[in-house]
Design an enzyme around this catalytic site. Structure first.
Site, PDB file in Angstrom:
ATOM      1  N   SER A  10       0.818  -1.217   0.000  1.00 57.10           N
ATOM      2  CA  SER A  10       0.000   0.000   0.000  1.00 57.10           C
ATOM      3  C   SER A  10       0.853   1.269   0.000  1.00 57.10           C
ATOM      4  O   SER A  10       0.357   2.354  -0.269  1.00 57.10           O
ATOM      5  CB  SER A  10      -0.923   0.004   1.224  1.00 57.10           C
ATOM      6  N   VAL A  63      -0.831 -10.364   7.067  1.00 55.54           N
ATOM      7  CA  VAL A  63       0.040 -11.490   6.709  1.00 55.54           C
ATOM      8  C   VAL A  63       0.615 -12.236   7.915  1.00 55.54           C
ATOM      9  O   VAL A  63       1.178 -13.312   7.760  1.00 55.54           O
ATOM     10  CB  VAL A  63       1.184 -11.064   5.746  1.00 55.54           C
ATOM     11  N   ASN A  89       7.172  -8.568   1.295  1.00 56.87           N
ATOM     12  CA  ASN A  89       7.719  -7.251   1.623  1.00 56.87           C
ATOM     13  C   ASN A  89       7.182  -6.664   2.927  1.00 56.87           C
ATOM     14  O   ASN A  89       7.852  -5.855   3.560  1.00 56.87           O
ATOM     15  CB  ASN A  89       7.407  -6.297   0.457  1.00 56.87           C
ATOM     16  N   SER A 141      16.916  -7.149   5.404  1.00 54.98           N
ATOM     17  CA  SER A 141      17.439  -5.828   5.783  1.00 54.98           C
ATOM     18  C   SER A 141      18.907  -5.975   6.165  1.00 54.98           C
ATOM     19  O   SER A 141      19.329  -7.050   6.606  1.00 54.98           O
ATOM     20  CB  SER A 141      16.670  -5.291   6.996  1.00 54.98           C
ATOM     21  N   TYR A 154      13.643  -6.732  15.294  1.00 56.00           N
ATOM     22  CA  TYR A 154      13.689  -6.552  13.828  1.00 56.00           C
ATOM     23  C   TYR A 154      14.884  -7.314  13.227  1.00 56.00           C
ATOM     24  O   TYR A 154      14.746  -8.016  12.227  1.00 56.00           O
ATOM     25  CB  TYR A 154      13.801  -5.053  13.547  1.00 56.00           C
ATOM     26  N   ILE A 187      16.435   3.429   3.392  1.00 62.86           N
ATOM     27  CA  ILE A 187      15.625   3.810   2.234  1.00 62.86           C
ATOM     28  C   ILE A 187      14.589   4.843   2.671  1.00 62.86           C
ATOM     29  O   ILE A 187      14.004   4.720   3.756  1.00 62.86           O
ATOM     30  CB  ILE A 187      14.913   2.558   1.637  1.00 62.86           C
TER      31      ILE A 187
HETATM   32  P1  NAP Z   1       6.506   1.105   5.207  1.00 59.85           P
HETATM   33  O1  NAP Z   1       6.419   2.311   4.341  1.00 59.85           O
HETATM   34  O2  NAP Z   1       6.157   1.224   6.645  1.00 59.85           O
HETATM   35  O3  NAP Z   1       5.649  -0.058   4.539  1.00 59.85           O
HETATM   36  C1  NAP Z   1       5.396  -1.261   5.178  1.00 59.85           C
HETATM   37  C2  NAP Z   1       4.220  -1.909   4.507  1.00 59.85           C
HETATM   38  O4  NAP Z   1       3.902  -3.148   5.170  1.00 59.85           O
HETATM   39  C3  NAP Z   1       2.957  -1.053   4.583  1.00 59.85           C
HETATM   40  O5  NAP Z   1       2.304  -1.110   3.345  1.00 59.85           O
HETATM   41  C4  NAP Z   1       2.137  -1.739   5.680  1.00 59.85           C
HETATM   42  O6  NAP Z   1       0.754  -1.560   5.527  1.00 59.85           O
HETATM   43  C5  NAP Z   1       2.504  -3.195   5.433  1.00 59.85           C
HETATM   44  N1  NAP Z   1       2.184  -4.036   6.567  1.00 59.85           N
HETATM   45  C6  NAP Z   1       2.595  -3.898   7.856  1.00 59.85           C
HETATM   46  N2  NAP Z   1       2.088  -4.872   8.619  1.00 59.85           N
HETATM   47  C7  NAP Z   1       1.324  -5.659   7.798  1.00 59.85           C
HETATM   48  C8  NAP Z   1       0.553  -6.825   7.991  1.00 59.85           C
HETATM   49  N3  NAP Z   1       0.450  -7.399   9.193  1.00 59.85           N
HETATM   50  N4  NAP Z   1      -0.114  -7.333   6.926  1.00 59.85           N
HETATM   51  C9  NAP Z   1      -0.028  -6.773   5.710  1.00 59.85           C
HETATM   52  N5  NAP Z   1       0.703  -5.669   5.460  1.00 59.85           N
HETATM   53  C10 NAP Z   1       1.369  -5.109   6.495  1.00 59.85           C
HETATM   54  O7  NAP Z   1       7.967   0.510   5.180  1.00 59.85           O
HETATM   55  P2  NAP Z   1       8.999   0.232   3.997  1.00 59.85           P
HETATM   56  O8  NAP Z   1      10.212   0.986   4.324  1.00 59.85           O
HETATM   57  O9  NAP Z   1       8.370   0.394   2.670  1.00 59.85           O
HETATM   58  O10 NAP Z   1       9.302  -1.315   4.284  1.00 59.85           O
HETATM   59  C11 NAP Z   1       9.023  -2.365   3.387  1.00 59.85           C
HETATM   60  C12 NAP Z   1       9.915  -3.544   3.724  1.00 59.85           C
HETATM   61  O11 NAP Z   1      11.273  -3.161   3.538  1.00 59.85           O
HETATM   62  C13 NAP Z   1       9.784  -4.009   5.175  1.00 59.85           C
HETATM   63  O12 NAP Z   1       9.873  -5.420   5.243  1.00 59.85           O
HETATM   64  C14 NAP Z   1      11.006  -3.391   5.828  1.00 59.85           C
HETATM   65  O13 NAP Z   1      11.417  -4.108   6.961  1.00 59.85           O
HETATM   66  C15 NAP Z   1      12.012  -3.471   4.696  1.00 59.85           C
HETATM   67  N6  NAP Z   1      13.147  -2.566   4.837  1.00 59.85           N
HETATM   68  C16 NAP Z   1      12.973  -1.210   4.828  1.00 59.85           C
HETATM   69  C17 NAP Z   1      14.091  -0.387   4.964  1.00 59.85           C
HETATM   70  C18 NAP Z   1      13.991   1.112   4.962  1.00 59.85           C
HETATM   71  O14 NAP Z   1      15.009   1.773   5.182  1.00 59.85           O
HETATM   72  N7  NAP Z   1      12.856   1.709   4.693  1.00 59.85           N
HETATM   73  C19 NAP Z   1      15.363  -0.956   5.120  1.00 59.85           C
HETATM   74  C20 NAP Z   1      15.481  -2.337   5.133  1.00 59.85           C
HETATM   75  C21 NAP Z   1      14.374  -3.134   4.971  1.00 59.85           C
HETATM   76  P3  NAP Z   1      -0.017  -0.392   6.328  1.00 59.85           P
HETATM   77  O15 NAP Z   1       0.692   0.871   6.019  1.00 59.85           O
HETATM   78  O16 NAP Z   1      -1.349  -0.476   5.757  1.00 59.85           O
HETATM   79  O17 NAP Z   1       0.043  -0.772   7.771  1.00 59.85           O
END
Ligand code: NAP
Length: 246
Positions: A10, A63, A89, A141, A154, A187
């Site tokens: 989303s 999920v 993701n 990550s 995490y 990111i």
């Molecule tokens: P984000 O903007 O917070 O997005 C996370 C997404 O996961 C949102 O769409 C959220 O939906 C969804 N989500 C959370 N809990 C859920 C559940 N129980 N069921 C279904 N959907 C769920 O974060 P992001 O940075 O894009 O992160 C995406 C992935 O990349 C994650 O696995 C994160 O750990 C990984 N990551 C991110 C970074 C970074 O620097 N940003 C670095 C390393 C890894 P809602 O918004 O509707 O709750």
């Protein structure tokens, strides 16, 4: 048309992956958390995907719950016909130093980031096995590779994802299913927005490219990993961190 299912699509990295895979020609299944505000964001992502002339549908599922994942996999198969690529993701953070972290904060992050992958694999691998083809990408990550203070929950979830990725690659290789992980660094998304400025500046010291990454820079690597161009790549973890470590 090949179908890609992306969890947590989303917003942020998941949304960028959905849009990129739509651009690549996949019909996309956009998973969102079952709440109205998430659905609205997912519908907007689907609209952007359809601009590339592909099908895009939204699927509500928490999920971390096996029953939700089972229902979603069935619904995607029924509505879009197959599941050729799965991108796990969805993820959350609940950061605190070990001394202050509660058991609930630990368990919740493990359930959403790690158990969710088991839930999705249990329901999607049988579909891919029948198709005799599949591409799985798990979003780990750098915290899972190197650890990070304040992120014991995490880091544990993301390190586990790496072990799960290699196990699935070994179990399903003979079925023509590949399974790889990406390990993003810092990111620009809502997840990192919340960090205090001094922490952000300090983190950048260690990044060779001296900037945060963009969600599209994760999506481009995922695009490769779900494509035929990566046909002999499996069980790998690709770090996308602007040279945080080398
Ligand atoms: P984000 O903007 O917070 O997005 C996370 C997404 O996961 C949102 O769409 C959220 O939906 C969804 N989500 C959370 N809990 C859920 C559940 N129980 N069921 C279904 N959907 C769920 O974060 P992001 O940075 O894009 O992160 C995406 C992935 O990349 C994650 O696995 C994160 O750990 C990984 N990551 C991110 C970074 C970074 O620097 N940003 C670095 C390393 C890894 P809602 O918004 O509707 O709750």
């Amino acid at each position: 048309m090949a179908v890609a299912l992306i969890t947590g699509a989303s917003q942020g990295i998941g949304a960028a992956i959905a849009i990129r895979l739509a651009k690549d020609g996949f019909d996309v299944a956009i998973n969102h958390f079952p709440r109205e505000s998430s659905r609205e964001k997912a519908l907007a992502v689907a609209e952007e995907c359809r601009a590339f002339g592909v099908k895009a549908e939204c699927f509500a599922a928490d999920v971390s719950k096996m029953a939700d994942c089972e229902e979603m996999a069935k619904a995607v198969k029924e509505q879009l016909g197959s599941i050729d690529a799965l991108v796990n993701n969805a993820g959350i953070t609940k950061d605190k130093l070990l001394a202050r972290m509660s058991e609930d904060e630990y368990d919740e992050v493990i359930a959403v980031n790690q158990k969710s992958i088991f839930n999705m694999l249990k329901n999607v691998c049988p579909v891919m096995m029948k198709q005799k083809h599949g591409r799985i990408v798990n979003v780990a990550s750098v915290a899972g590779l190197y650890g990070n203070p304040g992120q014991i929950n995490y880091s544990a979830s993301k390190a586990a994802i790496i072990g799960m990725t290699k196990t699935v690659a070994k179990e399903y290789g003979r079925k023509n299913i590949t399974c790889n992980a990406v390990a993003p660094g810092f990111i620009n998304t809502a997840m990192t927005e919340a960090l205090p400025d001094e922490v952000k500046t300090k983190l950048l010291d260690a990044v060779s490219l001296k900037r945060y990454g963009e969600p599209e820079e994760i999506a481009s690597v995922v695009s490769f990993l779900v494509s035929e161009d990566s046909s002999y790549v499996t069980g790998q973890v690709i770090e996308i961190s602007g040279g945080l470590s080398m």
